[in-house]
Design an enzyme around this catalytic site. Sequence first.
Site, PDB file in Angstrom:
ATOM      1  CB  THR A   1      -0.987   0.046   1.166  1.00 13.75           C
ATOM      2  OG1 THR A   1      -1.928  -1.204   1.167  1.00 13.75           O
ATOM      3  CG2 THR A   1      -1.997   1.309   1.023  1.00 13.75           C
ATOM      4  CG  HIS A   2       4.944   3.246   2.153  1.00 14.76           C
ATOM      5  ND1 HIS A   2       4.683   4.428   2.839  1.00 14.76           N
ATOM      6  CD2 HIS A   2       6.130   3.125   1.798  1.00 14.76           C
ATOM      7  CE1 HIS A   2       5.853   5.216   2.836  1.00 14.76           C
ATOM      8  NE2 HIS A   2       6.674   4.401   2.220  1.00 14.76           N
TER       9      HIS A   2
END
Length: 110
Positions: free
Chosen positions: A81-82
Amino acid sequence: MEINQASDINEEFLMTLLCTVGEAKSSFMQAMLEARLKNFDQSYEMIAIGDEALANVHKRQTSLIGFDEGTGKVPMTLILTHIQDHIMTTMLCRDLALEIIELRKEFSGE
């Protein structure tokens, strides 16, 4: 790097992806700085360097998506996600950098 099995999605793969997108963003930020200094040729060179890094990120990301095949083979983790967030903001940074370069060029009379 082509993803052929889940074990290919390791820490090295993820960190390389994150570092490469960081290189791209740094290049785009440097392009804006060069434009501020009226170094427009260098600005466009930095855009090209950033584009190359972003293309490498896209290839790796596409490999990851292709491996997953929409079946959930790749678990969605916080690091993924990052990384996706960095990719998206870097793409936006690129678009804004190009616009800022053009505006600075226009205002400088070049």
